[in-house]
Design a protein around this motif. Structure first.
Motif, PDB file in Angstrom:
ATOM      1  N   PRO A 159     -12.771 -25.573  23.075  1.00  0.00           N
ATOM      2  CA  PRO A 159     -13.210 -25.900  24.515  1.00  0.00           C
ATOM      3  C   PRO A 159     -14.160 -24.878  25.022  1.00  0.00           C
ATOM      4  O   PRO A 159     -15.073 -25.346  25.707  1.00  0.00           O
ATOM      5  CB  PRO A 159     -11.794 -25.696  25.072  1.00  0.00           C
ATOM      6  CG  PRO A 159     -10.975 -26.272  24.191  1.00  0.00           C
ATOM      7  CD  PRO A 159     -11.417 -25.396  22.715  1.00  0.00           C
ATOM      8  N   ALA A 160     -14.038 -23.564  24.836  1.00  0.00           N
ATOM      9  CA  ALA A 160     -14.813 -22.562  25.166  1.00  0.00           C
ATOM     10  C   ALA A 160     -16.276 -22.746  24.617  1.00  0.00           C
ATOM     11  O   ALA A 160     -17.303 -22.767  25.498  1.00  0.00           O
ATOM     12  CB  ALA A 160     -14.562 -20.919  24.527  1.00  0.00           C
ATOM     13  N   MET A 161     -16.344 -23.010  23.537  1.00  0.00           N
ATOM     14  CA  MET A 161     -17.808 -23.577  22.777  1.00  0.00           C
ATOM     15  C   MET A 161     -18.305 -24.766  23.696  1.00  0.00           C
ATOM     16  O   MET A 161     -19.693 -24.727  24.010  1.00  0.00           O
ATOM     17  CB  MET A 161     -17.813 -23.845  21.245  1.00  0.00           C
ATOM     18  CG  MET A 161     -19.056 -24.209  20.438  1.00  0.00           C
ATOM     19  SD  MET A 161     -19.307 -25.969  20.701  1.00  0.00           S
ATOM     20  CE  MET A 161     -18.229 -26.803  19.944  1.00  0.00           C
ATOM     21  N   ARG A 162     -17.685 -25.609  24.019  1.00  0.00           N
ATOM     22  CA  ARG A 162     -17.996 -26.628  24.534  1.00  0.00           C
ATOM     23  C   ARG A 162     -18.615 -26.419  25.882  1.00  0.00           C
ATOM     24  O   ARG A 162     -19.621 -26.724  26.615  1.00  0.00           O
ATOM     25  CB  ARG A 162     -17.187 -27.846  24.621  1.00  0.00           C
ATOM     26  CG  ARG A 162     -16.984 -28.538  23.323  1.00  0.00           C
ATOM     27  CD  ARG A 162     -15.897 -29.615  23.464  1.00  0.00           C
ATOM     28  NE  ARG A 162     -15.649 -29.960  21.832  1.00  0.00           N
ATOM     29  CZ  ARG A 162     -16.396 -31.103  21.177  1.00  0.00           C
ATOM     30  NH1 ARG A 162     -17.625 -31.387  21.893  1.00  0.00           N
ATOM     31  NH2 ARG A 162     -16.108 -31.574  20.039  1.00  0.00           N
ATOM     32  N   LYS A 163     -17.787 -25.656  26.615  1.00  0.00           N
ATOM     33  CA  LYS A 163     -18.020 -24.900  28.067  1.00  0.00           C
ATOM     34  C   LYS A 163     -19.503 -24.230  28.222  1.00  0.00           C
ATOM     35  O   LYS A 163     -20.258 -24.385  28.927  1.00  0.00           O
ATOM     36  CB  LYS A 163     -16.851 -24.095  28.695  1.00  0.00           C
ATOM     37  CG  LYS A 163     -17.287 -23.686  30.087  1.00  0.00           C
ATOM     38  CD  LYS A 163     -15.847 -23.077  30.450  1.00  0.00           C
ATOM     39  CE  LYS A 163     -16.160 -22.589  32.067  1.00  0.00           C
ATOM     40  NZ  LYS A 163     -14.954 -21.790  32.503  1.00  0.00           N
ATOM     41  N   LEU A 164     -19.316 -23.380  26.982  1.00  0.00           N
ATOM     42  CA  LEU A 164     -20.736 -22.653  27.087  1.00  0.00           C
ATOM     43  C   LEU A 164     -21.917 -23.058  26.250  1.00  0.00           C
ATOM     44  O   LEU A 164     -22.944 -22.626  26.595  1.00  0.00           O
ATOM     45  CB  LEU A 164     -20.264 -20.994  26.241  1.00  0.00           C
ATOM     46  CG  LEU A 164     -19.277 -20.224  27.073  1.00  0.00           C
ATOM     47  CD1 LEU A 164     -18.535 -19.318  26.041  1.00  0.00           C
ATOM     48  CD2 LEU A 164     -19.960 -19.441  28.174  1.00  0.00           C
ATOM     49  N   GLU A 165     -21.586 -23.980  25.402  1.00  0.00           N
ATOM     50  CA  GLU A 165     -22.568 -24.513  24.661  1.00  0.00           C
ATOM     51  C   GLU A 165     -23.384 -23.465  23.656  1.00  0.00           C
ATOM     52  O   GLU A 165     -24.422 -23.449  23.519  1.00  0.00           O
ATOM     53  CB  GLU A 165     -23.589 -25.150  25.386  1.00  0.00           C
ATOM     54  CG  GLU A 165     -23.147 -26.651  26.133  1.00  0.00           C
ATOM     55  CD  GLU A 165     -24.108 -27.558  26.870  1.00  0.00           C
ATOM     56  OE1 GLU A 165     -25.057 -26.810  27.623  1.00  0.00           O
ATOM     57  OE2 GLU A 165     -24.270 -28.569  26.934  1.00  0.00           O
ATOM     58  N   GLU A 166     -22.436 -22.452  23.372  1.00  0.00           N
ATOM     59  CA  GLU A 166     -22.752 -21.314  22.410  1.00  0.00           C
ATOM     60  C   GLU A 166     -21.782 -21.179  21.421  1.00  0.00           C
ATOM     61  O   GLU A 166     -20.765 -21.553  21.409  1.00  0.00           O
ATOM     62  CB  GLU A 166     -22.883 -20.227  23.052  1.00  0.00           C
ATOM     63  CG  GLU A 166     -24.029 -20.043  24.102  1.00  0.00           C
ATOM     64  CD  GLU A 166     -25.447 -20.192  24.110  1.00  0.00           C
ATOM     65  OE1 GLU A 166     -25.751 -20.435  22.708  1.00  0.00           O
ATOM     66  OE2 GLU A 166     -26.328 -20.506  24.990  1.00  0.00           O
ATOM     67  N   SER A 167     -22.075 -20.825  20.117  1.00  0.00           N
ATOM     68  CA  SER A 167     -21.173 -20.559  19.085  1.00  0.00           C
ATOM     69  C   SER A 167     -20.450 -19.611  19.287  1.00  0.00           C
ATOM     70  O   SER A 167     -20.805 -18.333  19.768  1.00  0.00           O
ATOM     71  CB  SER A 167     -22.108 -20.410  17.797  1.00  0.00           C
ATOM     72  OG  SER A 167     -22.917 -21.407  17.496  1.00  0.00           O
ATOM     73  N   ILE A 168     -19.348 -19.598  18.631  1.00  0.00           N
ATOM     74  CA  ILE A 168     -18.047 -18.554  18.708  1.00  0.00           C
ATOM     75  C   ILE A 168     -17.656 -18.098  17.553  1.00  0.00           C
ATOM     76  O   ILE A 168     -17.411 -19.136  16.518  1.00  0.00           O
ATOM     77  CB  ILE A 168     -17.040 -19.115  19.778  1.00  0.00           C
ATOM     78  CG1 ILE A 168     -17.648 -19.387  21.138  1.00  0.00           C
ATOM     79  CG2 ILE A 168     -15.716 -18.230  19.721  1.00  0.00           C
ATOM     80  CD1 ILE A 168     -16.431 -20.272  22.051  1.00  0.00           C
ATOM     81  N   GLN A 169     -17.496 -16.835  17.104  1.00  0.00           N
ATOM     82  CA  GLN A 169     -16.943 -16.247  15.848  1.00  0.00           C
ATOM     83  C   GLN A 169     -15.661 -15.620  15.879  1.00  0.00           C
ATOM     84  O   GLN A 169     -15.388 -15.084  16.931  1.00  0.00           O
ATOM     85  CB  GLN A 169     -17.980 -15.418  15.282  1.00  0.00           C
ATOM     86  CG  GLN A 169     -19.366 -16.073  14.883  1.00  0.00           C
ATOM     87  CD  GLN A 169     -20.362 -16.043  16.309  1.00  0.00           C
ATOM     88  OE1 GLN A 169     -21.050 -17.051  16.460  1.00  0.00           O
ATOM     89  NE2 GLN A 169     -20.079 -15.219  17.143  1.00  0.00           N
ATOM     90  N   LEU A 170     -15.006 -15.755  14.759  1.00  0.00           N
ATOM     91  CA  LEU A 170     -13.664 -14.776  14.576  1.00  0.00           C
ATOM     92  C   LEU A 170     -13.770 -13.964  13.215  1.00  0.00           C
ATOM     93  O   LEU A 170     -14.697 -14.334  12.424  1.00  0.00           O
ATOM     94  CB  LEU A 170     -12.548 -15.853  14.176  1.00  0.00           C
ATOM     95  CG  LEU A 170     -11.135 -15.297  13.900  1.00  0.00           C
ATOM     96  CD1 LEU A 170     -10.659 -14.778  15.099  1.00  0.00           C
ATOM     97  CD2 LEU A 170     -10.317 -16.067  13.379  1.00  0.00           C
ATOM     98  N   ALA A 171     -13.556 -12.634  13.327  1.00  0.00           N
ATOM     99  CA  ALA A 171     -13.943 -11.605  12.384  1.00  0.00           C
ATOM    100  C   ALA A 171     -12.718 -10.715  12.326  1.00  0.00           C
ATOM    101  O   ALA A 171     -12.038 -10.567  13.226  1.00  0.00           O
ATOM    102  CB  ALA A 171     -15.338 -10.971  12.602  1.00  0.00           C
TER     103      ALA A 171
END
Length: 249
Positions: free
Chosen positions: A94-106
């Motif tokens: 949902p955050a990716m769709r709201k921001l329209e930017e990629s999100i990473q976990l590391a």
């Protein structure tokens, strides 16, 4: 790098013991393990005593050994990271769709960031940050967020030289400057990098914490610099909320 040159014989022997006990718990005694592993009894006795104290192994009334509870905790932590990855994929979408930017976990591996997962936004321009990719922690917002859970002494161990390698002209260039950024991140609850890892890209990151408060992972949102000013505040809120929801999974 010559791996044998930097090996620790005691750890090799401990690994051999654990490997022997995995499939046959409470079969092997000191004398049996000594013969099986070709380790002298005196050396093995000290090793087993230390491993038992650390709860890596356990001993029954017949002095036979099996894997201990500490190994269970470590194994559980290993598999929980996969639960974390699955939760991330669900919660980050949902955050990716709201921001329209990629999100990473590391997570942090030594002085590097190791990317575990990525929810990728559609678009022709992307950072190379997929699962399995490693990147110097000092040059990323993710790395600074992960280091926020680390003591100053440990950071000095991870970065023994005062000078840090420049990935771009904007990368933090000294250990002291990195420490300042990490402490600022601890106070504010988030970290950033502005073209420090990749020219033309910025990111904001937030730490994922375990129930005890320790940092176990971090999430970040990256975007081209021309979209940074318009989206950074929303991205900050979304990453802090995502990190909070992932803690303490």
């Amino acid at each position: 790098m010559d791996e044998q040159k930097y090996s620790v014989p005691a750890l090799d022997r401990a690994n051999a013991v654990l490997t022997a006990l995995v499939d046959e718990p409470y079969r092997w005694k000191l004398s049996d393990l000594s013969k099986k592993l070709d380790i002298s009894k005196s050396t093995l006795y000290s090793l087993l005593a230390t491993m038992e104290r650390l709860q890596w192994i356990a001993r029954d009334r017949n002095d036979a050994y099996a894997i201990g509870s500490a190994m269970g905790r470590l194994g559980g932590a290993y598999f929980r990271q996969y639960d974390l990855v699955e939760a991330f994929r669900t919660l980050a979408d949902p955050a990716m769709r709201k921001l329209e930017e990629s999100i990473q976990l590391a997570v942090l591996e030594g002085s590097d960031v190791l990317y575990l997962a990525k929810v990728e936004a559609p678009g022709p321009v992307q950072m190379v940050s997929g699962p399995g990719v490693r990147f110097p922690a000092h040059a990323t917002g993710l790395g600074k967020a992960l280091l926020a859970g680390t003591t100053e002494d440990r950071i000095r161990e991870l970065f023994p030289e005062e000078s840090l390698p420049k990935i771009t002209v904007h990368t933090v260039g000294s250990r002291e400057a990195l420490l300042q950024e990490v402490r600022k991140g601890e106070r504010e609850g988030y970290t950033t990098d502005i073209q420090e890892g990749v020219m033309g890209f910025c990111c904001v990151a937030a730490p994922v914490r375990a129930s005890g408060g320790g940092v176990v992972a971090a999430v970040s949102c990256s975007m081209p610099i021309h979209r940074w000013e318009g989206k950074k505040e929303t991205a900050l809120r979304e990453m802090q909320e995502l990190a909070k929801r992932l803690s303490p999974l």
